[in-house]
Each structure stands twice: as C-alpha cells, then as structure tokens.
Design a protein around this motif. Structure first.
Motif, PDB file in Angstrom:
ATOM      1  N   ILE A 291       0.862  -1.172   0.000  1.00 22.10           N
ATOM      2  CA  ILE A 291       0.000   0.000   0.000  1.00 22.10           C
ATOM      3  C   ILE A 291       0.905   1.231   0.000  1.00 22.10           C
ATOM      4  CG2 ILE A 291      -1.910   1.185   1.128  1.00 22.10           C
ATOM      5  CD1 ILE A 291      -2.563  -1.659   0.178  1.00 22.10           C
ATOM      6  N   ALA A 292       0.719   2.110  -0.985  1.00 23.63           N
ATOM      7  CA  ALA A 292       1.635   3.233  -1.166  1.00 23.63           C
ATOM      8  C   ALA A 292       0.848   4.529  -1.351  1.00 23.63           C
ATOM      9  CB  ALA A 292       2.523   2.999  -2.389  1.00 23.63           C
ATOM     10  N   SER A 293       1.498   5.641  -1.008  1.00 26.87           N
ATOM     11  CA  SER A 293       0.870   6.941  -1.209  1.00 26.87           C
ATOM     12  C   SER A 293       0.945   7.368  -2.665  1.00 26.87           C
ATOM     13  CB  SER A 293       1.534   7.992  -0.316  1.00 26.87           C
ATOM     14  OG  SER A 293       2.922   8.095  -0.619  1.00 26.87           O
ATOM     15  N   ASP A 294       1.919   6.843  -3.398  1.00 32.43           N
ATOM     16  CA  ASP A 294       2.106   7.209  -4.800  1.00 32.43           C
ATOM     17  C   ASP A 294       2.546   5.973  -5.579  1.00 32.43           C
ATOM     18  OD1 ASP A 294       2.522   8.433  -7.214  1.00 32.43           O
ATOM     19  OD2 ASP A 294       4.231   9.652  -6.578  1.00 32.43           O
ATOM     20  N   PRO A 297       5.891   5.959  -9.326  1.00 36.41           N
ATOM     21  CA  PRO A 297       7.269   5.468  -9.488  1.00 36.41           C
ATOM     22  C   PRO A 297       7.344   3.975  -9.796  1.00 36.41           C
ATOM     23  CG  PRO A 297       7.105   6.913  -7.583  1.00 36.41           C
ATOM     24  CD  PRO A 297       5.706   6.647  -8.031  1.00 36.41           C
ATOM     25  N   TYR A 298       6.445   3.202  -9.206  1.00 34.42           N
ATOM     26  CA  TYR A 298       6.422   1.762  -9.473  1.00 34.42           C
ATOM     27  C   TYR A 298       5.970   1.493 -10.914  1.00 34.42           C
ATOM     28  CZ  TYR A 298       6.638   1.298  -4.372  1.00 34.42           C
ATOM     29  OH  TYR A 298       7.009   1.375  -3.043  1.00 34.42           O
ATOM     30  N   GLU A 299       4.969   2.255 -11.369  1.00 32.88           N
ATOM     31  CA  GLU A 299       4.490   2.091 -12.743  1.00 32.88           C
ATOM     32  C   GLU A 299       5.602   2.382 -13.745  1.00 32.88           C
ATOM     33  OE1 GLU A 299      -0.201   3.310 -12.631  1.00 32.88           O
ATOM     34  OE2 GLU A 299       1.261   4.940 -12.612  1.00 32.88           O
ATOM     35  N   ILE A 300       6.302   3.488 -13.534  1.00 35.78           N
ATOM     36  CA  ILE A 300       7.368   3.873 -14.464  1.00 35.78           C
ATOM     37  C   ILE A 300       8.454   2.809 -14.490  1.00 35.78           C
ATOM     38  CG2 ILE A 300       9.223   5.542 -14.853  1.00 35.78           C
ATOM     39  CD1 ILE A 300       7.333   7.702 -13.776  1.00 35.78           C
ATOM     40  N   THR A 301       8.832   2.327 -13.325  1.00 38.75           N
ATOM     41  CA  THR A 301       9.878   1.306 -13.244  1.00 38.75           C
ATOM     42  C   THR A 301       9.464   0.047 -13.989  1.00 38.75           C
ATOM     43  OG1 THR A 301      10.672   2.171 -11.135  1.00 38.75           O
ATOM     44  CG2 THR A 301      11.235  -0.112 -11.656  1.00 38.75           C
ATOM     45  N   GLU A 344      20.974   0.224 -19.736  1.00 35.14           N
ATOM     46  CA  GLU A 344      20.877   1.552 -20.357  1.00 35.14           C
ATOM     47  C   GLU A 344      19.696   2.342 -19.805  1.00 35.14           C
ATOM     48  OE1 GLU A 344      21.714   2.391 -24.622  1.00 35.14           O
ATOM     49  OE2 GLU A 344      19.522   2.571 -24.750  1.00 35.14           O
ATOM     50  N   THR A 345      18.604   1.666 -19.513  1.00 39.18           N
ATOM     51  CA  THR A 345      17.372   2.327 -19.087  1.00 39.18           C
ATOM     52  C   THR A 345      17.370   2.681 -17.606  1.00 39.18           C
ATOM     53  OG1 THR A 345      16.206   1.081 -20.805  1.00 39.18           O
ATOM     54  CG2 THR A 345      14.851   2.088 -19.122  1.00 39.18           C
ATOM     55  N   THR A 346      18.174   2.002 -16.821  1.00 36.30           N
ATOM     56  CA  THR A 346      18.154   2.187 -15.360  1.00 36.30           C
ATOM     57  C   THR A 346      18.280   3.644 -14.918  1.00 36.30           C
ATOM     58  OG1 THR A 346      18.968  -0.055 -14.966  1.00 36.30           O
ATOM     59  CG2 THR A 346      19.314   1.551 -13.205  1.00 36.30           C
ATOM     60  N   PRO A 347      19.143   4.483 -15.508  1.00 36.73           N
ATOM     61  CA  PRO A 347      19.217   5.876 -15.051  1.00 36.73           C
ATOM     62  C   PRO A 347      17.933   6.669 -15.256  1.00 36.73           C
ATOM     63  CG  PRO A 347      21.176   5.292 -16.311  1.00 36.73           C
ATOM     64  CD  PRO A 347      20.193   4.177 -16.506  1.00 36.73           C
ATOM     65  N   ALA A 348      16.995   6.143 -16.037  1.00 40.26           N
ATOM     66  CA  ALA A 348      15.753   6.858 -16.319  1.00 40.26           C
ATOM     67  C   ALA A 348      14.578   6.331 -15.503  1.00 40.26           C
ATOM     68  CB  ALA A 348      15.425   6.763 -17.806  1.00 40.26           C
ATOM     69  N   VAL A 349      14.844   5.495 -14.489  1.00 42.11           N
ATOM     70  CA  VAL A 349      13.761   5.044 -13.622  1.00 42.11           C
ATOM     71  C   VAL A 349      13.911   5.717 -12.265  1.00 42.11           C
ATOM     72  CG1 VAL A 349      13.532   2.839 -14.819  1.00 42.11           C
ATOM     73  CG2 VAL A 349      14.963   2.977 -12.792  1.00 42.11           C
ATOM     74  N   PRO A 350      12.800   5.993 -11.593  1.00 39.90           N
ATOM     75  CA  PRO A 350      12.861   6.720 -10.322  1.00 39.90           C
ATOM     76  C   PRO A 350      13.419   5.862  -9.195  1.00 39.90           C
ATOM     77  CG  PRO A 350      10.606   6.065 -10.802  1.00 39.90           C
ATOM     78  CD  PRO A 350      11.409   5.708 -12.013  1.00 39.90           C
ATOM     79  N   HIS A 351      13.949   6.535  -8.193  1.00 43.39           N
ATOM     80  CA  HIS A 351      14.411   5.826  -6.996  1.00 43.39           C
ATOM     81  C   HIS A 351      13.213   5.446  -6.148  1.00 43.39           C
ATOM     82  CE1 HIS A 351      16.643   4.757  -3.412  1.00 43.39           C
ATOM     83  NE2 HIS A 351      15.881   5.595  -2.721  1.00 43.39           N
ATOM     84  N   ILE A 352      13.163   4.196  -5.729  1.00 39.06           N
ATOM     85  CA  ILE A 352      12.111   3.715  -4.835  1.00 39.06           C
ATOM     86  C   ILE A 352      12.787   3.115  -3.612  1.00 39.06           C
ATOM     87  CG2 ILE A 352      10.183   2.116  -4.551  1.00 39.06           C
ATOM     88  CD1 ILE A 352       9.773   2.225  -7.581  1.00 39.06           C
ATOM     89  N   LEU A 357      17.150  -2.560  -7.382  1.00 37.22           N
ATOM     90  CA  LEU A 357      16.989  -2.585  -8.830  1.00 37.22           C
ATOM     91  C   LEU A 357      17.754  -3.725  -9.488  1.00 37.22           C
ATOM     92  CD1 LEU A 357      16.943   1.087 -10.172  1.00 37.22           C
ATOM     93  CD2 LEU A 357      15.175  -0.664 -10.390  1.00 37.22           C
ATOM     94  N   ASN A 358      18.918  -4.064  -8.954  1.00 41.07           N
ATOM     95  CA  ASN A 358      19.679  -5.168  -9.535  1.00 41.07           C
ATOM     96  C   ASN A 358      18.913  -6.485  -9.411  1.00 41.07           C
ATOM     97  OD1 ASN A 358      21.877  -3.618 -10.391  1.00 41.07           O
ATOM     98  ND2 ASN A 358      22.884  -3.761  -8.392  1.00 41.07           N
ATOM     99  N   SER A 359      18.304  -6.699  -8.258  1.00 42.57           N
ATOM    100  CA  SER A 359      17.500  -7.913  -8.063  1.00 42.57           C
ATOM    101  C   SER A 359      16.259  -7.887  -8.948  1.00 42.57           C
ATOM    102  CB  SER A 359      17.094  -8.051  -6.596  1.00 42.57           C
ATOM    103  OG  SER A 359      18.223  -8.233  -5.782  1.00 42.57           O
ATOM    104  N   TYR A 360      15.655  -6.711  -9.077  1.00 41.13           N
ATOM    105  CA  TYR A 360      14.456  -6.586  -9.908  1.00 41.13           C
ATOM    106  C   TYR A 360      14.788  -6.895 -11.365  1.00 41.13           C
ATOM    107  CZ  TYR A 360      10.250  -4.542 -11.994  1.00 41.13           C
ATOM    108  OH  TYR A 360       9.082  -4.348 -12.707  1.00 41.13           O
ATOM    109  N   LYS A 361      15.897  -6.373 -11.857  1.00 37.65           N
ATOM    110  CA  LYS A 361      16.294  -6.633 -13.245  1.00 37.65           C
ATOM    111  C   LYS A 361      16.645  -8.107 -13.442  1.00 37.65           C
ATOM    112  CE  LYS A 361      19.222  -3.158 -13.149  1.00 37.65           C
ATOM    113  NZ  LYS A 361      20.231  -2.137 -13.518  1.00 37.65           N
ATOM    114  N   ALA A 362      17.284  -8.703 -12.461  1.00 36.49           N
ATOM    115  CA  ALA A 362      17.599 -10.136 -12.563  1.00 36.49           C
ATOM    116  C   ALA A 362      16.319 -10.966 -12.604  1.00 36.49           C
ATOM    117  CB  ALA A 362      18.473 -10.558 -11.387  1.00 36.49           C
TER     118      ALA A 362
END
Length: 497
Positions: A291-294, A297-301, A344-352, A357-362
């Motif tokens: 449950i999140a307030s916003d 950032p998750y959608e963009i990622t 290449e895309t990682t710098p364009a995703v928001p910090h959560i 992120l490494n685990s998510y990409k794996a």
C-alpha cells in the motif's frame, strides 16, 4: 497416494475432501464469505492475481471474510461463467517455472454473474451495502479513452447504448453509473472503483471515464461520483498466458483433477495499491501487496524495465523465427541484448526506497526465461505502436537530459521497423496486430528503409525526429545494418558499442 491409481475427480465442493488429498485447498469456511468486492472481467489475470491475494488473506482467521463476486460483461464470458458455476466457483491455479510446479484451489470467488442474461442481478449486487469495492480488468479499450488525445469517446456505440438504456447496460460504465445513482438517491455510501488493468494511472483513467459518462446522463450524478467515489491507482504484475487444452490435460494427468477453467501462471507476483479508498478495504498488505501513497514510481519502473525489456526481446525474436518468449530468452545474444537494454534504461527510472533494482532486473530476465509459461512472442509484439510510445520512448528524453546517448533504444526501434515487414529470417511470413499500423504504410511502401519517415509519426515517437538528429541517425544506422547483415550481427554490434 498415487494419483494414477485413482480416477480423476470433478472440481466442486461435493468432492472437497478428496480434492484436499490432491492439491492445496482453502482452509477457511467459504460459506462465511461476503461479496465485498464485485469484479468486472474474471479472466485469467484476475484469477491469478486479485483472487489469489484475497485467498491468501482469507487464511488469516482474524481478518473479515471478504469474497469476490465476478461479473462477465461480454457474450464470450458465457463459457467461463458456465464452467465456474458448475465447479461451485472453485478453480485451480497452477504455478510453475523450471523448478516448481504447485497446484492450489482458490475459494475466494463466491459467485459469477453473466451480465447479458442477468442485468438487474448485477445492479442489485453493485447497489448492495456490502459491496465496498468494484474492481476492474476490462483492458485499456474498455475505458473508452482515446489514446492519443485522452478524450472520452462519447460517440462509441456502446456508450450511446448505455446512455439510452440505463437498465440494460453493455459496459461497466453503464452498470456503475446506474448503481451509483441508486446509492445517491437512497443515501447510500459510495463504493471504491479499483482498476487492476495494466494501464498507467489506471485509477485516474477509470475516474475520467466514469465521471464523463455519468455526467452525460445526469450532471448531479457526475458531481456525486466525482466528490464521493474513490479511484485508487494500482500497479499489477503477473505473467498469465491464456490457458490451453494442454494445460487442462496436464492438471488432469498430474493431479487427477478435472478443471474446466484453470489458470496457469508464474511464481512472481506484484501489486502496488494507492492508499485511497472510499470505505473499508481488505488488508491486502498481509498477503504481500504494498500500500503506497504514490504508485507512479512503481508504474514507471515496471513499464520502462519489464515492459520495455519484453519489447526489446520480442522484435528481434519475431524476425529470428522464435515463437515462444522463453526460447528467445534462452538465446545468449538476445539475453545479452535485454540485459544491456535494462542497464541503459536504469538511469531513467525513479528511486524507490527499499527496491533493489539489480535484483528486480535479474528477476525480469529469469521470468522471461521461464520455459513452462509458454508466452507467445507475437502477443508481446502486438500493438507495438502503443507499447513503444508508452514503454520505450519516454526513456529517451530522460537519458538525453542526463547527457547520455541511448545506444540500445535506437536498435530496438530499428528492430521493430525491420519486423513490421512481416518476414522472418527463414522466409516465413507473419503479421503483427497493431491498431496504429496504418501510420507506417508509407514507410513500408517506400521499401522500409527510411527510418526518419517512420519516426515522423509523432503519436508514437513524439518530436524526436525534429529534436535529435543523432537519435534519428542511430536508428537509421541500426536499420541499415539489420537489413544488410541480419539480426545477430545487429545485436552483436549494439551490445559491443
């Protein structure tokens, strides 16, 4: 017990005791469930996602007994309605990957109504005070919001029908507007409309559609919905391909259970829900949701990494003649291409906070390679114009602002332009379904080699053709290499750059 020594049994409550010897079964009393959630679109995804989270939550004995009532809107929903009804609304979820095969029975679905034959029953269920949440998986087109302009399509025949015949709706909008009107007139409490569609800002889109529709019927109703009904955004994720006859036979053979409407899915699942409800809600966080307030950032990622990674794989896979996503993901060069795209895309995703992120990409690479899901390359290729506009292109200006020159993204665009010719490297023809494919008729008519001609389609690529000569040139160079030297040479070149 050896299943092979016993005849297959039909999935229904009468056989519950025997079913419990063959699969995981609900350990709660289904008779106590109250349909606090009414869901439009009880297809495979709903039954692998929301209904499973709810089933998990029901195993917490202190939690309220939330159940789900499903609604089938379309004539094609009759088949699943009949199947579920004959099974007392029980069904199997087969979760599998290369090392796992787990079957469980889901009991959180308490009822399914086939709306074309029972319109008033649907309206009564939606108007009942126990209905706190109306959830949706109606696909993006079901909201009648034009993609390019974000305009509500007031002229659509189904919208016009529901405005003229409010007691016999065809759309979820017609049903919700009528139910909300009953609540408004009777002093009833509002419900929450919770979209579970894989659409960015799905709650905002649901709000726009319902308020626009209701206002066309009655200004007062539109204002009441705007002021009282909640529309939380959510981000959903679980790969759930269409169930095949082979899947049904597999469950029968391995577990001795005859299920007319099982669901096959992967172990991974994710659900981020905006904390914005009009009334009570299940505590889905106890079942693993966040449950999140916003949610944005998750959608963009997810869109830029998972969905963009899917597209990166699919276009080259189509030209190479792959049918299954998992087979393409097992190709070492394609694997490396997707990996390079993710980096290449990682710098364009928001910090959560808390997201590795490494685990998510794996996990993305692992999910694509799951050989048991049998997801289709052409499913990922379909509607590529809209997917590129939403999943790929928004990354480009973000990288350019950071003085980063995209290398893989121009190749992805070029590989798609190469794929829409409709021929693979073996000479076989294929067709990519794309509602916006007409935008590239002239590009193809002129031989499919002029990248700038294609990039001038601003509804897909924005203003990139006029804003970045470098990007256009990079797409052109990749397209030239693909046409001259082939896909593998193109991949090798881009991952070495």
């Amino acid at each position: 017990m050896k299943i092979a020594d016993h005849p297959p049994i039909t999935l229904c409550m009468e056989n519950f005791s025997e079913l419990s010897r063959r699969a995981q079964v609900p350990k709660y009393n289904r008779a106590e469930l109250v349909p606090g959630i009414v869901h439009f679109g009880v297809g495979g995804f709903n039954r692998s996602h929301l209904a499973v989270y709810l089933d998990d939550l029901l195993h917490h004995p202190a939690e309220p007994r939330w159940g789900e009532c499903g609604i089938g809107l379309l004539p094609g929903d009759l088949k699943i309605h009949q199947a579920l009804k004959s099974q007392d609304y029980l069904y199997c979820v087969l979760t599998r990957d290369a090392s796992t095969r787990d079957l469980r029975l889901i009991g959180s679905l308490t009822e399914h109504i086939f709306a074309p034959a029972a319109q008033e029953a649907v309206l009564q269920r939606l108007s009942a005070p126990e209905c706190e949440i109306v959830s949706l998986t109606v696909t993006e087109g079901g909201y009648f919001i034009e993609d390019a302009t974000r305009r509500f399509c007031t002229e659509h025949s189904d919208v016009l029908h529901d405005l003229e015949f409010p007691l016999s709706p065809r759309t979820f909008l017609g049903y919700l507007a009528s139910a909300a009107e009953r609540r408004m007139r009777n002093g009833g409490k509002p419900f929450t409309v919770m979209s579970c569609d894989n659409v960015q800002g799905n709650g905002e889109i649901a709000r726009q559609a319902l308020v626009a529709f209701a206002t066309l019927r009655n200004d007062k109703l539109g204002a009441w919905i705007e002021a009282n009904v909640a529309f939380p955004n959510s981000m959903v994720d679980r790969i759930t391909p269409a169930t095949t006859e082979e899947d049904r036979h597999s469950i029968n053979a391995a577990f001795g259970i005859v299920d007319k409407s099982p669901v096959v899915t992967e172990p991974f699942r994710q659900w981020i829900i905006e904390d914005s409800f009009a009334g009570a809600r299940p505590r889905f966080e106890l079942a693993g949701a966040e449950i999140a307030s916003d949610v944005k950032p998750y959608e963009i990622t997810k869109m830029r990494l998972l969905n963009g990674g899917h597209s990166t794989l699919a276009y080259v896979a189509a030209v190479l003649g792959y049918t299954l996503v998992s087979d393409a993901a097992a190709d070492p060069l394609i694997h490396r291409l997707v990996q390079t795209y993710l980096e290449e895309t990682t710098p364009a995703v928001p910090h959560i906070a808390g997201l590795d992120l490494n685990s998510y990409k794996a996990s993305i690479l692992h999910r694509f390679a799951n050989p048991t899901i049998r997801d289709q390359v052409m499913r990922i290729c379909s509607e590529a114009s809209a997917k590129i506009a939403k999943f790929i292109m928004p990354t480009v200006p973000e990288l350019l602002k950071q003085q980063r020159r995209p290398r893989v993204i121009p190749f992805v665009i070029a590989s798609w332009l190469h794929a829409i010719r409709g021929r693979d490297d073996r000479g076989n023809s294929f067709t990519i379904a794309d509602a916006s494919g007409h935008l590239f008729t002239e590009f193809l008519a002129q031989g499919g080699g002029n990248a700038k001609l294609a990039l001038n389609a601003t509804s897909v690529f924005g203003d990139i053709a006029s804003q970045s000569t470098q990007f256009v040139n990079d797409v052109q160079q990749n397209l030239d290499r693909l046409r001259k030297d082939g896909v593998y040479a193109g991949i090798t070149s881009v991952i070495a750059s």
